[in-house]
Design a protein around this motif. Sequence first.
Motif, PDB file in Angstrom:
ATOM      1  N   MET A 210       0.821  -1.199   0.000  1.00  0.00           N
ATOM      2  CA  MET A 210       0.000   0.000   0.000  1.00  0.00           C
ATOM      3  C   MET A 210       0.871   1.272   0.000  1.00  0.00           C
ATOM      4  SD  MET A 210      -2.569   0.870   3.082  1.00  0.00           S
ATOM      5  CE  MET A 210      -1.411   1.865   3.989  1.00  0.00           C
ATOM      6  N   PHE A 211       1.938   1.250   0.799  1.00  0.00           N
ATOM      7  CA  PHE A 211       2.830   2.413   0.857  1.00  0.00           C
ATOM      8  C   PHE A 211       3.608   2.550  -0.441  1.00  0.00           C
ATOM      9  CE2 PHE A 211       2.438   1.061   5.340  1.00  0.00           C
ATOM     10  CZ  PHE A 211       1.853   2.209   5.849  1.00  0.00           C
ATOM     11  N   VAL A 212       4.098   1.407  -0.935  1.00  0.00           N
ATOM     12  CA  VAL A 212       4.901   1.423  -2.157  1.00  0.00           C
ATOM     13  C   VAL A 212       4.070   1.961  -3.325  1.00  0.00           C
ATOM     14  CG1 VAL A 212       6.205   0.003  -3.786  1.00  0.00           C
ATOM     15  CG2 VAL A 212       6.329  -0.479  -1.325  1.00  0.00           C
ATOM     16  N   ALA A 213       2.777   1.607  -3.342  1.00  0.00           N
ATOM     17  CA  ALA A 213       1.903   2.006  -4.445  1.00  0.00           C
ATOM     18  C   ALA A 213       1.788   3.521  -4.557  1.00  0.00           C
ATOM     19  CB  ALA A 213       0.524   1.377  -4.267  1.00  0.00           C
ATOM     20  N   SER A 214       1.867   4.231  -3.436  1.00  0.00           N
ATOM     21  CA  SER A 214       1.711   5.690  -3.520  1.00  0.00           C
ATOM     22  C   SER A 214       3.041   6.425  -3.334  1.00  0.00           C
ATOM     23  CB  SER A 214       0.689   6.165  -2.489  1.00  0.00           C
ATOM     24  OG  SER A 214       1.067   5.782  -1.199  1.00  0.00           O
ATOM     25  N   LEU A 215       4.118   5.647  -3.409  1.00  0.00           N
ATOM     26  CA  LEU A 215       5.458   6.205  -3.160  1.00  0.00           C
ATOM     27  C   LEU A 215       5.771   7.415  -4.030  1.00  0.00           C
ATOM     28  CD1 LEU A 215       8.227   5.947  -1.764  1.00  0.00           C
ATOM     29  CD2 LEU A 215       8.848   4.227  -3.452  1.00  0.00           C
ATOM     30  N   LEU A 216       5.454   7.312  -5.329  1.00  0.00           N
ATOM     31  CA  LEU A 216       5.855   8.374  -6.247  1.00  0.00           C
ATOM     32  C   LEU A 216       4.927   9.577  -6.217  1.00  0.00           C
ATOM     33  CD1 LEU A 216       6.887   5.948  -9.076  1.00  0.00           C
ATOM     34  CD2 LEU A 216       8.433   7.386  -7.732  1.00  0.00           C
ATOM     35  N   GLN A 217       3.685   9.363  -5.761  1.00  0.00           N
ATOM     36  CA  GLN A 217       2.709  10.452  -5.774  1.00  0.00           C
ATOM     37  C   GLN A 217       2.853  11.398  -4.587  1.00  0.00           C
ATOM     38  OE1 GLN A 217       2.186   7.371  -6.914  1.00  0.00           O
ATOM     39  NE2 GLN A 217       0.031   7.038  -7.370  1.00  0.00           N
ATOM     40  N   SER A 218       3.443  10.906  -3.505  1.00  0.00           N
ATOM     41  CA  SER A 218       3.361  11.713  -2.293  1.00  0.00           C
ATOM     42  C   SER A 218       4.692  11.807  -1.565  1.00  0.00           C
ATOM     43  CB  SER A 218       2.281  11.102  -1.391  1.00  0.00           C
ATOM     44  OG  SER A 218       2.604  11.256  -0.031  1.00  0.00           O
ATOM     45  N   GLU A 219       5.067  13.035  -1.289  1.00  0.00           N
ATOM     46  CA  GLU A 219       6.320  13.252  -0.586  1.00  0.00           C
ATOM     47  C   GLU A 219       6.212  12.753   0.855  1.00  0.00           C
ATOM     48  OE1 GLU A 219       8.992  16.986   0.670  1.00  0.00           O
ATOM     49  OE2 GLU A 219       7.916  17.262  -1.243  1.00  0.00           O
ATOM     50  N   LYS A 220       4.997  12.823   1.378  1.00  0.00           N
ATOM     51  CA  LYS A 220       4.749  12.346   2.730  1.00  0.00           C
ATOM     52  C   LYS A 220       5.033  10.847   2.805  1.00  0.00           C
ATOM     53  CE  LYS A 220       1.322  13.988   5.999  1.00  0.00           C
ATOM     54  NZ  LYS A 220      -0.092  14.410   6.077  1.00  0.00           N
ATOM     55  N   THR A 221       4.545  10.117   1.800  1.00  0.00           N
ATOM     56  CA  THR A 221       4.776   8.672   1.770  1.00  0.00           C
ATOM     57  C   THR A 221       6.263   8.371   1.651  1.00  0.00           C
ATOM     58  OG1 THR A 221       2.662   8.434   0.655  1.00  0.00           O
ATOM     59  CG2 THR A 221       4.102   6.516   0.639  1.00  0.00           C
ATOM     60  N   GLN A 222       6.970   9.220   0.871  1.00  0.00           N
ATOM     61  CA  GLN A 222       8.410   9.012   0.724  1.00  0.00           C
ATOM     62  C   GLN A 222       9.113   9.130   2.067  1.00  0.00           C
ATOM     63  OE1 GLN A 222       9.580  11.732  -2.427  1.00  0.00           O
ATOM     64  NE2 GLN A 222       8.127  10.750  -3.826  1.00  0.00           N
ATOM     65  N   ARG A 223       8.717  10.146   2.826  1.00  0.00           N
ATOM     66  CA  ARG A 223       9.333  10.302   4.151  1.00  0.00           C
ATOM     67  C   ARG A 223       8.953   9.154   5.073  1.00  0.00           C
ATOM     68  NH1 ARG A 223       7.221  15.436   5.055  1.00  0.00           N
ATOM     69  NH2 ARG A 223       7.929  16.690   3.308  1.00  0.00           N
ATOM     70  N   LEU A 224       7.699   8.712   4.925  1.00  0.00           N
ATOM     71  CA  LEU A 224       7.204   7.608   5.752  1.00  0.00           C
ATOM     72  C   LEU A 224       8.006   6.333   5.477  1.00  0.00           C
ATOM     73  CD1 LEU A 224       4.930   7.201   7.779  1.00  0.00           C
ATOM     74  CD2 LEU A 224       3.442   6.533   5.897  1.00  0.00           C
ATOM     75  N   ILE A 225       8.158   5.993   4.205  1.00  0.00           N
ATOM     76  CA  ILE A 225       8.886   4.768   3.855  1.00  0.00           C
ATOM     77  C   ILE A 225      10.348   4.881   4.256  1.00  0.00           C
ATOM     78  CG2 ILE A 225       9.699   3.324   1.947  1.00  0.00           C
ATOM     79  CD1 ILE A 225       7.095   3.376   0.722  1.00  0.00           C
ATOM     80  N   ASN A 226      10.932   6.049   3.970  1.00  0.00           N
ATOM     81  CA  ASN A 226      12.316   6.266   4.380  1.00  0.00           C
ATOM     82  C   ASN A 226      12.450   6.026   5.887  1.00  0.00           C
ATOM     83  OD1 ASN A 226      14.952   6.985   4.489  1.00  0.00           O
ATOM     84  ND2 ASN A 226      14.684   9.110   3.824  1.00  0.00           N
TER      85      ASN A 226
END
Length: 283
Positions: A210-226
């Motif tokens: 679910m996180f990977v799927a929105s990785l490119l759309q959202s900077e928030k998700t990028q920080r979250l995954i990082n």
Amino acid sequence: ATISNVREAGGDNIGSLSNATHKAINRKSIIEKRLLLALDQQDLKVLYQPLVNNHTGKIIAAEALVRWEDEEIGVVSPDELIPIAEETGLINNIGSFMIEEACKQAAEWQKEGFDLKVSINLSVREFRDKNMAKSILNILSKTNCPANLIQIEITEKFALEAEAETSIIKQMRKLESEGIVFVLDDFGTGYASFRYMQLLPIEILKIDQMFVASLLQSEKTQRLINGMVQFGKSMNLTVLAEGVETNEQRELLKDYGCDAIQGFLISKPVAESEISKLLKNEK
Ligand code: C2E
Ligand code: CA
Ligand code: CA
Ligand code: CA
């Protein structure tokens, strides 16, 4: 919900089940009946999806995923099948079947000279069986499969329930001491509790797709995954991301230091022979 519950909650349909509810109950009981038969006739199949090292691109493991196409009702997806199997207790039968298939396959790949583990998904209900660890060890010896070739994937929900059940923790530790590796699946989707990190022998963190799927759309998700990757690293865990479908996702994950990936970019779940081909191509 029981039938009387459903009736009480019926709103417009007081006294009679809505069509949709009828259908759902019907389908469940049909699936249950057909599943019993399928287990009896060894009608379930297993596909494998590779997990690869994100730096070398080499296959490090293959996840065993159940597949079922019934003669009468057609394909039943795991997302429909597993919850029904858990409710009816047939999950234990699916589990035994999957463990045995995975062990046979892992031993076979080792014999052919390939160095990879096989992952299986087990639910908390299966670990409530006090003999679960023993049964797994029995299957390992019966199939001549070294314990260190097997990974058990448990969900975050499983981990949360297990932290309160000493017998489950004991069984997991027993399996860990024999060499089995535990993977925490669907990381980030459960409830916020890190107590299980203290209590359970987890070695691999699998970031939910679910996180990977929105990785490119959202900077928030990028920080979250990082953040999730750094958290895993600081806990000395191997961090894997699932559901990787594009090179862009893969590269970002590499930048964060994510050790391994799994997803359609590498391969969808395939028959064991296809995995063997991929392994041969690596040599
Ligand atoms: P999971 O363990 O999180 O497995 C990953 C699911 O994502 C698999 O679906 C897989 O086919 C799919 N997937 C993999 N890569 C990608 C991708 O790049 N993009 C997208 N969109 N999807 C991807 P599947 O096989 O339908 O399984 C669904 C769930 O059912 C599994 O989620 C697991 O929780 C459960 N399951 C499957 N097989 C078993 C089993 O033998 N036993 C148990 N207890 N559960 C199982
Ligand atoms: Ca085989
Ligand atoms: Ca899994
Ligand atoms: Ca998952």
